[in-house]
Motif scaffolding. Sequence first.
Motif, short mmCIF file in Angstrom:
data_model
loop_
_atom_site.label_atom_id
_atom_site.label_comp_id
_atom_site.label_asym_id
_atom_site.label_seq_id
_atom_site.Cartn_x
_atom_site.Cartn_y
_atom_site.Cartn_z
N PRO A 151 14.69 -15.62 22.86
CA PRO A 151 14.66 -14.98 21.41
C PRO A 151 14.85 -16.01 20.78
CG PRO A 151 16.82 -14.66 22.90
CD PRO A 151 15.69 -15.21 23.84
N ALA A 152 14.70 -15.50 19.15
CA ALA A 152 14.82 -16.14 18.20
C ALA A 152 16.43 -16.87 17.70
CB ALA A 152 14.30 -15.37 16.73
N ASP A 153 17.14 -16.35 18.36
CA ASP A 153 18.55 -16.93 18.12
C ASP A 153 18.88 -18.09 18.94
OD1 ASP A 153 18.80 -15.28 20.25
OD2 ASP A 153 20.62 -14.30 19.19
N THR A 154 17.94 -18.50 19.91
CA THR A 154 18.18 -19.58 20.91
C THR A 154 18.27 -20.65 20.30
OG1 THR A 154 16.70 -18.18 22.61
CG2 THR A 154 17.13 -20.65 22.92
N ALA A 155 19.26 -21.57 20.40
CA ALA A 155 19.69 -22.77 19.87
C ALA A 155 18.76 -23.89 20.36
CB ALA A 155 21.03 -22.98 20.15
N LEU A 156 18.47 -24.81 19.46
CA LEU A 156 17.58 -25.82 19.72
C LEU A 156 18.48 -27.20 20.19
CD1 LEU A 156 15.58 -26.04 16.45
CD2 LEU A 156 14.93 -25.29 18.62
#
Length: 85
Positions: free
Chosen positions: A65-70
């Motif tokens: 998902p888009a909220d996954t941390a880099l």
Amino acid sequence: MQIELRFFASVREQLGTSQEQVIVPDTVRTLGDVRQWLAQRGPVWSETLAQGRALRMALDHQILPADTALHEGCEVAFFPPVTGG
């Protein structure tokens, strides 16, 4: 933070590139942030990566998902949805 970007299929064709390494600003912390940041590069980028457009994102070869941390050195990939038949 330095990350590797990869673009596949129609995304690659529209952007005219298949991969690059970038250093992202400190404000770019998630997959969604990368998408928004890249969309600011210009009209082609904005259209290709528009929020309403069906687009898959992967971090280190996993669709997430888009909220996954880099994290430092990660690979972020963008590609259109794949359908089977």
